[in-house]
Design an enzyme around this catalytic site. Structure first.
Site, PDB file in Angstrom:
ATOM      1  N   GLU A 145       0.828  -1.208   0.000  1.00 38.99           N
ATOM      2  CA  GLU A 145       0.000   0.000   0.000  1.00 38.99           C
ATOM      3  C   GLU A 145       0.861   1.255   0.000  1.00 38.99           C
ATOM      4  O   GLU A 145       0.612   2.191  -0.767  1.00 38.99           O
ATOM      5  CB  GLU A 145      -0.926  -0.019   1.216  1.00 38.99           C
ATOM      6  CG  GLU A 145      -1.893   1.151   1.262  1.00 38.99           C
ATOM      7  CD  GLU A 145      -2.924   0.999   2.369  1.00 38.99           C
ATOM      8  OE1 GLU A 145      -3.110   1.972   3.122  1.00 38.99           O
ATOM      9  OE2 GLU A 145      -3.533  -0.077   2.483  1.00 38.99           O
ATOM     10  N   ARG A 187      -2.865  32.384 -18.938  1.00 35.75           N
ATOM     11  CA  ARG A 187      -3.325  33.482 -18.079  1.00 35.75           C
ATOM     12  C   ARG A 187      -2.361  34.653 -18.195  1.00 35.75           C
ATOM     13  O   ARG A 187      -1.130  34.477 -18.115  1.00 35.75           O
ATOM     14  CB  ARG A 187      -3.391  33.001 -16.625  1.00 35.75           C
ATOM     15  CG  ARG A 187      -3.607  34.072 -15.583  1.00 35.75           C
ATOM     16  CD  ARG A 187      -5.044  34.483 -15.494  1.00 35.75           C
ATOM     17  NE  ARG A 187      -5.286  35.270 -14.295  1.00 35.75           N
ATOM     18  CZ  ARG A 187      -6.405  35.957 -14.073  1.00 35.75           C
ATOM     19  NH1 ARG A 187      -7.367  35.936 -14.976  1.00 35.75           N
ATOM     20  NH2 ARG A 187      -6.553  36.634 -12.959  1.00 35.75           N
ATOM     21  N   GLN A 198       8.987  35.316 -12.376  1.00 37.90           N
ATOM     22  CA  GLN A 198       9.887  34.347 -11.761  1.00 37.90           C
ATOM     23  C   GLN A 198       9.248  33.624 -10.585  1.00 37.90           C
ATOM     24  O   GLN A 198       9.485  32.435 -10.361  1.00 37.90           O
ATOM     25  CB  GLN A 198      11.171  35.039 -11.300  1.00 37.90           C
ATOM     26  CG  GLN A 198      12.313  34.071 -11.014  1.00 37.90           C
ATOM     27  CD  GLN A 198      12.805  33.387 -12.285  1.00 37.90           C
ATOM     28  OE1 GLN A 198      13.133  34.055 -13.266  1.00 37.90           O
ATOM     29  NE2 GLN A 198      12.845  32.070 -12.280  1.00 37.90           N
TER      30      GLN A 198
END
Length: 378
Positions: free
Chosen positions: A241, A267, A278
């Site tokens: 798991e 955008r 940056q």
């Protein structure tokens, strides 16, 4: 370790990713997995039996190939709750059944589990035994024809829809972790009660519940392994798991990166694409760095499992890196998307809520650090 995937492995990844994108809706409802059609679809895709031996209806895959497919599922399926529910069914329930159940039980139960005709829930956690699983309040007393279980489990993933439960109980209180035994219990066993779904922060379509046992008689052939072997069986399933289930979160991180890159290049603010700032670029670079670091640690843990059974050190490092990267990456994505990332319709905030529990289940991040420290001799 070979860092390249074969053409067959790459094809399997792409096929599963595309199927996950087209066959499952982006976000599931809390009652989604009550629909058996969803489980049957997961079974047809092979996701419920990836590492189960082929003779029982599984894929017979090793840990690394299993992780690659879970990763593809996590990348293609935007419903992380569904990815988690299917993985818990496989790694916490089908794996211990395949390795430790009576042969007749395997023949009868595992094919149905792999097809999604039987849903399994893992009943280990208790209110007073989360990380410390050697002190289970649930007890099992030997009786004519089997064992009688008494106690209550909580956070049982798939509990509300499960047909069978893998559970653990104290059979010898004086023996510590050597006094825990694993059982495979049918839902319709007299005295077994499943509570209502728990109202969780995330993973909405992976229902969880409390499960109570009141003097439940479990046949002797439904003991997994032998009495007293439960802790070892649980740790074996946890190794699968902690490594393979978390490949789904690596897929989630890749999906987040894809969305963030698309957003940063489309955008515009202050006359520029936001990716040209940056601070935004650095945030995405950090997401990529954490993702690739976690991926490599996970691949190494799975490769080692295939070679010699794996080490607790590398599995713990893998689980820690992936879960922490998932939370950090999801939080970065919310910040990058700004107001849109805070809205439910965009699906970004859902990713954050689904990522948070990854640092809790399968052993908390602090437990993983404790395991790593112990392996380092501290």
């Amino acid at each position: 370790m070979d860092f390249g995937w074969s053409h067959a492995q790459q094809a399997a990844y792409e096929d599963l990713r595309k199927n996950a994108e087209t066959q499952f809706e982006p976000v599931g409802a809390a009652d989604r997995l009550t629909e058996r059609a969803v489980w049957h679809r997961l079974g047809r895709l092979g996701l419920l039996g990836l590492c189960v031996p082929a003779r029982y209806g599984g894929g017979g895959l090793g840990a690394l190939d299993t992780a690659l497919r879970v990763e593809a599922f996590g990348r293609g399926c935007a419903d992380t709750g569904l990815v988690f529910a299917a993985s818990a069914h496989l790694f916490a329930c089908a794996v211990p059944t395949a390795h430790h159940a009576d042969n007749a039980v395997k023949e009868r139960i595992l094919p149905a589990m792999c097809r999604g005709e039987l849903v399994a829930g893992n009943a280990m956690t208790e209110a007073g035994a989360g990380s410390d699983v050697s002190r289970l309040a649930t007890t099992a007393v030997e009786a004519a024809g089997g064992w009688r279980l008494t106690g209550t489990k909580t956070f049982v993933t798939n509990g509300p829809v499960a047909d069978v439960f893998v559970t653990y109980a104290t059979t010898d209180p004086a023996a510590g972790h050597l006094g825990v035994t694993a059982f495979l219990v049918d839902r319709d066993t007299p005295g077994l009660t499943v509570g209502p779904p728990l109202d969780k922060m995330g993973l909405a379509s992976a229902p969880a519940a409390r499960v109570s046992f009141a003097n439940c008689l479990v046949p002797a052939e439904r003991v997994l392994g032998v009495p007293g072997q439960g802790a070892a069986i649980f740790q074996h399933s946890m190794r699968w798991e902690r490594a393979c289930l978390f490949a789904g979160y690596v897929g989630l991180l890749d999906r987040l990166l894809d969305r963030c890159l698309a957003h940063a290049t489309s955008r515009r603010q202050f006359g520029r694409r936001i990716g040209q700032f940056q601070t935004v670029a650095n945030r995405i670079v950090d997401m990529k760095l954490r993702t690739e670091s976690a991926r490599l640690l996970l691949y190494r843990a799975c490769w080692e499992m295939d070679v010699d059974g794996g080490s607790e050190l590398n599995v713990a490092l893998s689980k820690l890196a992936v879960s922490e990267a998932a939370v950090a990456g999801a939080l970065d994505a919310v910040r990058l998307f700004g107001g849109e990332g805070y809205l439910r319709d965009a699906g970004i905030e859902t990713t954050l809520r689904d990522a948070v529990p990854s640092t809790i289940f399968s052993g908390t991040s602090d437990v993983q650090r404790m395991l790593v420290a112990r392996e380092l001799g501290l």
